[in-house]
Design a protein around this motif. Structure first.
Motif, PDB file in Angstrom:
ATOM      1  N   HIS D  65       0.837  -1.214   0.000  1.00 24.85           N
ATOM      2  CA  HIS D  65       0.000   0.000   0.000  1.00 24.85           C
ATOM      3  C   HIS D  65       0.869   1.259   0.000  1.00 24.85           C
ATOM      4  CE1 HIS D  65      -3.451   2.539   0.779  1.00 24.85           C
ATOM      5  NE2 HIS D  65      -2.857   3.031   1.850  1.00 24.85           N
ATOM      6  N   LEU D  66       1.915   1.244   0.846  1.00 26.64           N
ATOM      7  CA  LEU D  66       2.810   2.403   0.915  1.00 26.64           C
ATOM      8  C   LEU D  66       3.542   2.602  -0.416  1.00 26.64           C
ATOM      9  CD1 LEU D  66       4.392   1.934   4.491  1.00 26.64           C
ATOM     10  CD2 LEU D  66       2.583   3.540   3.824  1.00 26.64           C
ATOM     11  N   GLY D  67       3.934   1.512  -1.021  1.00 28.16           N
ATOM     12  CA  GLY D  67       4.723   1.589  -2.254  1.00 28.16           C
ATOM     13  C   GLY D  67       3.889   1.849  -3.498  1.00 28.16           C
ATOM     14  N   HIS D  68       2.590   1.708  -3.391  1.00 30.12           N
ATOM     15  CA  HIS D  68       1.742   1.915  -4.582  1.00 30.12           C
ATOM     16  C   HIS D  68       0.701   3.018  -4.331  1.00 30.12           C
ATOM     17  CE1 HIS D  68       3.462  -2.130  -5.203  1.00 30.12           C
ATOM     18  NE2 HIS D  68       3.361  -1.851  -6.489  1.00 30.12           N
ATOM     19  N   CYS D  69      -0.284   2.727  -3.544  1.00 30.71           N
ATOM     20  CA  CYS D  69      -1.396   3.677  -3.352  1.00 30.71           C
ATOM     21  C   CYS D  69      -0.898   4.985  -2.738  1.00 30.71           C
ATOM     22  CB  CYS D  69      -2.465   3.063  -2.451  1.00 30.71           C
ATOM     23  SG  CYS D  69      -2.900   1.364  -2.889  1.00 30.71           S
ATOM     24  N   VAL D  70      -0.083   4.858  -1.650  1.00 32.72           N
ATOM     25  CA  VAL D  70       0.384   6.101  -0.994  1.00 32.72           C
ATOM     26  C   VAL D  70       1.397   6.807  -1.887  1.00 32.72           C
ATOM     27  CG1 VAL D  70       1.532   7.070   1.066  1.00 32.72           C
ATOM     28  CG2 VAL D  70      -0.041   5.133   1.316  1.00 32.72           C
ATOM     29  N   ALA D  71       2.269   6.019  -2.522  1.00 32.20           N
ATOM     30  CA  ALA D  71       3.292   6.616  -3.401  1.00 32.20           C
ATOM     31  C   ALA D  71       2.622   7.385  -4.542  1.00 32.20           C
ATOM     32  CB  ALA D  71       4.199   5.536  -3.956  1.00 32.20           C
ATOM     33  N   ASP D  72       1.581   6.803  -5.145  1.00 33.38           N
ATOM     34  CA  ASP D  72       0.870   7.497  -6.241  1.00 33.38           C
ATOM     35  C   ASP D  72       0.271   8.815  -5.723  1.00 33.38           C
ATOM     36  OD1 ASP D  72       1.531   5.262  -7.643  1.00 33.38           O
ATOM     37  OD2 ASP D  72      -0.495   4.379  -7.618  1.00 33.38           O
ATOM     38  N   ALA D  73      -0.296   8.738  -4.521  1.00 23.50           N
ATOM     39  CA  ALA D  73      -0.946   9.944  -3.977  1.00 23.50           C
ATOM     40  C   ALA D  73       0.093  11.001  -3.638  1.00 23.50           C
ATOM     41  CB  ALA D  73      -1.734   9.577  -2.721  1.00 23.50           C
ATOM     42  N   THR D  74       1.231  10.577  -3.067  1.00 21.50           N
ATOM     43  CA  THR D  74       2.246  11.587  -2.688  1.00 21.50           C
ATOM     44  C   THR D  74       2.901  12.160  -3.946  1.00 21.50           C
ATOM     45  OG1 THR D  74       3.801   9.766  -2.262  1.00 21.50           O
ATOM     46  CG2 THR D  74       2.739  10.768  -0.346  1.00 21.50           C
ATOM     47  N   ALA D  75       2.938  11.369  -5.003  1.00 19.08           N
ATOM     48  CA  ALA D  75       3.490  11.909  -6.265  1.00 19.08           C
ATOM     49  C   ALA D  75       2.548  13.003  -6.779  1.00 19.08           C
ATOM     50  CB  ALA D  75       3.631  10.784  -7.274  1.00 19.08           C
ATOM     51  N   ALA D  76       1.239  12.784  -6.571  1.00 17.27           N
ATOM     52  CA  ALA D  76       0.270  13.797  -7.027  1.00 17.27           C
ATOM     53  C   ALA D  76       0.323  15.016  -6.108  1.00 17.27           C
ATOM     54  CB  ALA D  76      -1.130  13.179  -7.017  1.00 17.27           C
ATOM     55  N   GLY D  77       0.702  14.772  -4.841  1.00 16.06           N
ATOM     56  CA  GLY D  77       0.878  15.883  -3.889  1.00 16.06           C
ATOM     57  C   GLY D  77      -0.443  16.430  -3.381  1.00 16.06           C
ATOM     58  N   GLY D  78      -0.365  17.511  -2.627  1.00  8.38           N
ATOM     59  CA  GLY D  78      -1.553  18.216  -2.149  1.00  8.38           C
ATOM     60  C   GLY D  78      -2.320  17.443  -1.085  1.00  8.38           C
ATOM     61  N   GLU D  79      -3.604  17.772  -0.982  1.00  9.78           N
ATOM     62  CA  GLU D  79      -4.416  17.227   0.107  1.00  9.78           C
ATOM     63  C   GLU D  79      -4.599  15.709   0.015  1.00  9.78           C
ATOM     64  OE1 GLU D  79      -8.023  19.413   0.676  1.00  9.78           O
ATOM     65  OE2 GLU D  79      -6.894  21.293   1.021  1.00  9.78           O
ATOM     66  N   THR D  80      -4.680  15.201  -1.220  1.00 11.83           N
ATOM     67  CA  THR D  80      -4.870  13.745  -1.351  1.00 11.83           C
ATOM     68  C   THR D  80      -3.697  13.015  -0.715  1.00 11.83           C
ATOM     69  OG1 THR D  80      -4.941  14.459  -3.652  1.00 11.83           O
ATOM     70  CG2 THR D  80      -5.982  12.326  -3.132  1.00 11.83           C
ATOM     71  N   ALA D  81      -2.527  13.560  -0.942  1.00  8.97           N
ATOM     72  CA  ALA D  81      -1.313  12.928  -0.381  1.00  8.97           C
ATOM     73  C   ALA D  81      -1.404  12.909   1.137  1.00  8.97           C
ATOM     74  CB  ALA D  81      -0.069  13.689  -0.833  1.00  8.97           C
ATOM     75  N   GLU D  82      -1.704  14.066   1.699  1.00 10.96           N
ATOM     76  CA  GLU D  82      -1.788  14.164   3.167  1.00 10.96           C
ATOM     77  C   GLU D  82      -2.842  13.210   3.718  1.00 10.96           C
ATOM     78  OE1 GLU D  82      -2.172  18.010   5.274  1.00 10.96           O
ATOM     79  OE2 GLU D  82      -0.912  18.768   3.612  1.00 10.96           O
TER      80      GLU D  82
END
Lengths: 98, 98, 98, 98
Positions: D65-82
Motif C-alpha cells: 500500500h505504501l509503495g503503490h497507493c500512498v506513493a501514487d498519492a504523494t506523487a500527485a501531492g496536495g491534500e490527497t497525499a496528506e
C-alpha cells in the motif's frame, strides 16, 4: 549542524521534545512508585500509560516520515523508493512487536 | 514505611530501579536524537527499544504479582481471589493494547 | 476423553467455540476482500478486527487459567507453583509480541 | 470486475489467499484444541501464532500500500497525499493496538 540534513520534524521539534520529556517524567514517576512500595497493578497501569505515550510519539514521527522522507523517495522512484518503503515497513514491524 | 504494605518486589527494588533508570536514559537519548536532527527511522528504532525495555519490566512485575499477590488471594479463595485474577487480567489487557 | 483432564473451560466450551468460529468467519471475509479487489486499508481494518477478537479470546482463556490452573498450583505451593506462574508469564509475553 | 480498481496486490493475490487460508486453518485448529480439552497454555500459544501470521499478512499489505497507493498519492501531492498518509498511519495505529 549546518551540514546535517534538517528533517521535516525540525518545525515540530519543540512539541516532540515536550512529549518526550513528559514520557521521561512518567518513567521517573514509575521509579518513585517502586521506591515507595506502590501496588504492582498501579505500577503496571503507569507502564501502560508510558508505553502508550511513546507509541503516540512514534506514530507522529511515522506519519511525518511517510509524508516527507518516503514521499520524496517514491517521487524519485526506482530502488531508493522500494528501499525506503521496505525500511519504513520494517520499522512498523518492530513497533508492533515492541 | 512501616504502616505501608511491603510488596514482594522490595527484595528486587534496586534491580527494578536500575532497569527503570536505564529506560529513563533511553528516553533522554531519544530526546537528544530529535534535538540533533537524527533520521526518523533511527529514532523509531530507539522508541521500539525503550518500549521493549518497559515491557520487560512490566512482565517481571506481572510474574511477581501473579506469584505473590494473586497467589495469596487465590489461596484465600472466594470473591477476593476472583477480583484479584480479574484485576490482573485487565492489567494484561491494557499492556497488550499499549 | 474420560482419562483426559477436563479443564475449567469445559463449562464455557460452546461460548469459546462460537467466538472462534466468528474469528474463522472474519478470516474468510478477509479472503473474500482480497479476492474481490477491496481497498488495502479496508482489508487492514478487518485484520485489526480479527486480531482484536483473537486477543479477547486469549484474555478470556488467560483469566480462567489464572483463576483455576495457576490458582491450584499456587495453592499447592513450591516449585510447581513457580513453574506455573513462569509458564503463564511467558504465554503473556508471547501474546504481547504477537 | 472491469469497473473495479485492480490493486497492486492482484499479482500477489494467490500468495495472499494461501496465507489467509493457512490462518483460517490455524483458527480451526484452535477450535479443535478447545473441543478436545487441550491445556490452556497450548491454546494460547496457538492464538499467538495465528495473531503473528495475521500480522505478517498485514505488514505485507502495508508495504504494498505504501509503495503503490500512498506513493501514487504523494506523487500527485496536495491534500490527497496528506489524507492518504494520515489514513495509512491510522491503520498502522489500529494494528498496533489490536
Amino acid at each position: 549542524m549546518d551540514e546535517k540534513t534538517e528533517y521535516w520534524y525540525s518545525t515540530d521539534r519543540d512539541a516532540l521534545l515536550k512529549r518526550l520529556r513528559r514520557v521521561e517524567g512518567q518513567v521517573r514517576g514509575i521509579q518513585r512508585m517502586v521506591d515507595e512500595d506502590e501496588y504492582c497493578i498501579d505500577i503496571l497501569t503507569q507502564i501502560s500509560a508510558a508505553n502508550k505515550a511513546l507509541r503516540a510519539v512514534a506514530l507522529h514521527l511515522l506519519e511525518g516520515h511517510l509524508g516527507h522522507c518516503v514521499a520524496d523517495a517514491t517521487a524519485a522512484g526506482g530502488e531508493t523508493a522500494e528501499a525506503k518503503v521496505k525500511e519504513a515497513t520494517e520499522a512498523i514491524g518492530r513497533l508492533m512487536k515492541s
